[in-house]
Design a protein around this motif. Structure first.
Motif, PDB file in Angstrom:
ATOM      1  N   PRO A  30       0.822  -1.215   0.000  1.00  0.00           N
ATOM      2  CA  PRO A  30       0.000   0.000   0.000  1.00  0.00           C
ATOM      3  C   PRO A  30       0.858   1.269   0.000  1.00  0.00           C
ATOM      4  O   PRO A  30       2.014   1.226   0.432  1.00  0.00           O
ATOM      5  CB  PRO A  30      -0.789  -0.094   1.312  1.00  0.00           C
ATOM      6  N   VAL A  31       0.266   2.337  -0.484  1.00  0.00           N
ATOM      7  CA  VAL A  31       0.956   3.633  -0.483  1.00  0.00           C
ATOM      8  C   VAL A  31       0.036   4.658   0.171  1.00  0.00           C
ATOM      9  O   VAL A  31      -1.159   4.713  -0.122  1.00  0.00           O
ATOM     10  CB  VAL A  31       1.265   4.114  -1.921  1.00  0.00           C
ATOM     11  N   PRO A 131       0.199  -1.704   6.948  1.00  0.00           N
ATOM     12  CA  PRO A 131       1.368  -2.475   7.397  1.00  0.00           C
ATOM     13  C   PRO A 131       2.636  -1.623   7.422  1.00  0.00           C
ATOM     14  O   PRO A 131       2.732  -0.619   6.706  1.00  0.00           O
ATOM     15  CB  PRO A 131       1.480  -3.586   6.357  1.00  0.00           C
ATOM     16  N   GLU A 132       3.603  -2.057   8.231  1.00  0.00           N
ATOM     17  CA  GLU A 132       4.917  -1.402   8.343  1.00  0.00           C
ATOM     18  C   GLU A 132       5.564  -1.171   6.978  1.00  0.00           C
ATOM     19  O   GLU A 132       6.286  -0.207   6.773  1.00  0.00           O
ATOM     20  CB  GLU A 132       5.861  -2.324   9.142  1.00  0.00           C
ATOM     21  N   THR A 133       5.286  -2.099   6.076  1.00  0.00           N
ATOM     22  CA  THR A 133       5.948  -2.072   4.765  1.00  0.00           C
ATOM     23  C   THR A 133       5.340  -1.044   3.805  1.00  0.00           C
ATOM     24  O   THR A 133       5.816  -0.900   2.691  1.00  0.00           O
ATOM     25  CB  THR A 133       5.816  -3.462   4.104  1.00  0.00           C
ATOM     26  N   CYS A 134       4.325  -0.330   4.248  1.00  0.00           N
ATOM     27  CA  CYS A 134       3.672   0.590   3.311  1.00  0.00           C
ATOM     28  C   CYS A 134       4.599   1.756   2.952  1.00  0.00           C
ATOM     29  O   CYS A 134       5.470   2.148   3.722  1.00  0.00           O
ATOM     30  CB  CYS A 134       2.329   1.071   3.854  1.00  0.00           C
ATOM     31  N   PHE A 135       4.400   2.273   1.771  1.00  0.00           N
ATOM     32  CA  PHE A 135       5.201   3.408   1.287  1.00  0.00           C
ATOM     33  C   PHE A 135       4.495   4.725   1.602  1.00  0.00           C
ATOM     34  O   PHE A 135       3.279   4.759   1.791  1.00  0.00           O
ATOM     35  CB  PHE A 135       5.399   3.304  -0.226  1.00  0.00           C
ATOM     36  N   LEU A 136       5.281   5.791   1.651  1.00  0.00           N
ATOM     37  CA  LEU A 136       4.720   7.126   1.845  1.00  0.00           C
ATOM     38  C   LEU A 136       5.080   7.959   0.612  1.00  0.00           C
ATOM     39  O   LEU A 136       6.265   8.085   0.272  1.00  0.00           O
ATOM     40  CB  LEU A 136       5.330   7.761   3.098  1.00  0.00           C
ATOM     41  N   ALA A 137       4.069   8.484  -0.069  1.00  0.00           N
ATOM     42  CA  ALA A 137       4.345   9.318  -1.243  1.00  0.00           C
ATOM     43  C   ALA A 137       4.264  10.783  -0.835  1.00  0.00           C
ATOM     44  O   ALA A 137       3.496  11.151   0.052  1.00  0.00           O
ATOM     45  CB  ALA A 137       3.327   9.029  -2.341  1.00  0.00           C
ATOM     46  N   ASP A 170      10.514  10.872   8.407  1.00  0.00           N
ATOM     47  CA  ASP A 170      11.874  10.450   8.768  1.00  0.00           C
ATOM     48  C   ASP A 170      11.972   8.926   8.829  1.00  0.00           C
ATOM     49  O   ASP A 170      12.914   8.329   8.302  1.00  0.00           O
ATOM     50  CB  ASP A 170      12.279  11.043  10.136  1.00  0.00           C
ATOM     51  N   ALA A 171      10.981   8.299   9.471  1.00  0.00           N
ATOM     52  CA  ALA A 171      11.023   6.835   9.614  1.00  0.00           C
ATOM     53  C   ALA A 171      10.919   6.165   8.251  1.00  0.00           C
ATOM     54  O   ALA A 171      11.669   5.220   7.956  1.00  0.00           O
ATOM     55  CB  ALA A 171       9.875   6.379  10.514  1.00  0.00           C
ATOM     56  N   LYS A 172      10.034   6.659   7.422  1.00  0.00           N
ATOM     57  CA  LYS A 172       9.866   6.053   6.094  1.00  0.00           C
ATOM     58  C   LYS A 172      11.108   6.268   5.234  1.00  0.00           C
ATOM     59  O   LYS A 172      11.504   5.423   4.452  1.00  0.00           O
ATOM     60  CB  LYS A 172       8.631   6.636   5.390  1.00  0.00           C
ATOM     61  N   GLY A 176      13.774   3.579   3.384  1.00  0.00           N
ATOM     62  CA  GLY A 176      13.751   3.638   1.912  1.00  0.00           C
ATOM     63  C   GLY A 176      12.342   3.556   1.351  1.00  0.00           C
ATOM     64  O   GLY A 176      12.144   3.054   0.245  1.00  0.00           O
ATOM     65  N   ARG A 177      11.370   4.007   2.100  1.00  0.00           N
ATOM     66  CA  ARG A 177       9.992   3.858   1.649  1.00  0.00           C
ATOM     67  C   ARG A 177       9.284   5.189   1.394  1.00  0.00           C
ATOM     68  O   ARG A 177       8.074   5.282   1.548  1.00  0.00           O
ATOM     69  CB  ARG A 177       9.208   3.010   2.653  1.00  0.00           C
ATOM     70  N   VAL A 178      10.057   6.196   1.026  1.00  0.00           N
ATOM     71  CA  VAL A 178       9.433   7.457   0.606  1.00  0.00           C
ATOM     72  C   VAL A 178       9.504   7.527  -0.915  1.00  0.00           C
ATOM     73  O   VAL A 178      10.557   7.250  -1.496  1.00  0.00           O
ATOM     74  CB  VAL A 178      10.160   8.674   1.225  1.00  0.00           C
ATOM     75  N   ILE A 179       8.391   7.853  -1.555  1.00  0.00           N
ATOM     76  CA  ILE A 179       8.445   8.054  -3.007  1.00  0.00           C
ATOM     77  C   ILE A 179       8.027   9.484  -3.337  1.00  0.00           C
ATOM     78  O   ILE A 179       7.028   9.988  -2.836  1.00  0.00           O
ATOM     79  CB  ILE A 179       7.597   7.023  -3.789  1.00  0.00           C
TER      80      ILE A 179
END
Ligand code: XMP
Length: 337
Positions: A30-31, A131-137, A170-172, A176-179
């Motif tokens: 998810p994003v 989930p923890e694995t989600c990305f942040l755009a 910052d956490a994302k 490496g989960r910021v797009i």
């Protein structure tokens, strides 16, 4: 720098490349995207909804009570038109107005809003249970990054609670989960991309709007009553600018880089029928600029100003007097607070 223009790409090719790289990076995760209602976050939303399965895309919008008239309805409708399935509106007007109660100092106002923004954002993102694995755009564009290099400068501090330093970002970023799909684009290129992706023209043409919203346009203490007065005045002013034609043949709204009213914390004497009235003073601002670093005053035809002023005082009884702000930047800033 790889912009659409100097890569000699068409917007279509660029959109295709970005969509492919987004889909590759995100996979089926998810994003989450925080929507402000402005051009940049809307274009990122459009891009995510085209590149990914709309079921993966979670949009969150905070109704702070500091937005323009009917803004939440418009923003939600424009994203749903673009295919959004999960548009989460966080209604937090009461929280913002309570936090702002009694505050008159502009910097304290800004800090209070920025801090509360982050607190509510953290709480509501947790509530979504992604989930923890989600990305942040993010809707970061190239000039934002250039400004970021300028640590300590006012412009960076101003935008901090939106694009740069929240704990969530910052956490994302660490994982490496910021797009940031617009990070290589200038504003005009973002608009071209948005147009290609089907973002409505009225969203793409919108004037810039500050992160703290109308709280910095209701001078002094912010109350719901004053926000409502300002919102009405803003809606009338914008309607007038959109329906009046300027010397270039475009609407005044399109000729002007940014326009808005400011509600001053003073009343002045007036007459209403046979009685004395004490209405609020409203100042209109309209500027020409290319980057908001400097700005000139828009040279209205006097007829337009007089008619706009008369419509505002004729329609909004709480406003007794209208003035036009004729200060350039510098020495004045664009916003009053
Ligand atoms: P000033 O008032 O500093 O404004 O001349 C320059 C431009 O920035 C906008 N502005 C903001 N934008 N967060 C934003 O994203 C903010 O806190 C903020 N404050 C001002 C302002 O509307 C103008 O376009």
């Amino acid at each position: 720098m790889d912009t659409i223009l100097n890569l000699n790409m068409t917007v279509e090719q660029y959109a295709g490349d970005v969509r492919a790289s987004l889909a590759g990076k995100v996979g089926k995760e998810p994003v989450l995207l925080l929507i402000s209602g402005g051009v940049d976050s809307t274009v990122v939303g459009a891009l995510l909804l085209k590149a990914l399965n709309p079921d993966q895309v979670h949009l969150m919008y905070m109704d702070t009570g500091l937005m323009r008239k009917d803004e939440t309805t418009h923003v939600k409708a424009s994203l749903e038109r673009l295919g959004a399935k999960h548009f989460h509106v966080v209604y937090c007007e009461d929280e913002f107005l309570s936090a702002l109660k009694g505050i008159t100092d502009p910097e304290t106002k800004r800090k209070t809003i920025g801090d509360l923004f982050i607190t509510i954002q953290e709480r509501e993102v947790a509530r979504l249970g992604l989930p923890e694995t989600c990305f942040l755009a993010q809707g970061t564009i190239y000039p934002d990054i250039v400004e970021s290099g300028d640590v300590g400068k006012g412009a960076r501090v101003i935008k901090s609670h939106h694009n740069v330093g929240s704990p969530l970002v910052d956490a994302k970023r660490k994982s490496g989960r910021v797009i940031e799909p617009l990070e290589k684009l200038y504003k005009n290129e973002v608009r071209a991309l948005g147009r290609f992706l089907g973002v409505a023209d009225d969203v793409l043409r919108r004037h810039p709007f500050p992160g703290p919203g109308i709280a910095v346009r209701v001078l002094g203490e912010v109350t719901k009553e004053k926000c409502d007065i300002l919102r009405e005045a803003d809606a009338l002013y914008m309607e007038e600018l959109k329906t009046r034609t300027g010397p270039s043949g475009q609407s005044l709204y399109d000729e002007i880089w940014q326009a808005f009213p400011v509600l001053l914390p003073i009343r002045s004497t007036g007459v209403a029928g046979d009685t004395r009235a004490y209405g609020w003073v409203l100042s209109l601002r309209a500027i020409l600029s290319t980057d908001a670093m400097t700005a000139g005053v828009y040279p209205f035809q006097m007829k337009d100003l007089l008619e706009i002023s008369a419509r505002i005082t004729g329609s909004i009884t709480e406003i007794g007097r209208v003035t036009y702000d004729i200060s350039a930047k510098p020495p004045a800033t664009i916003e009053w607070e």
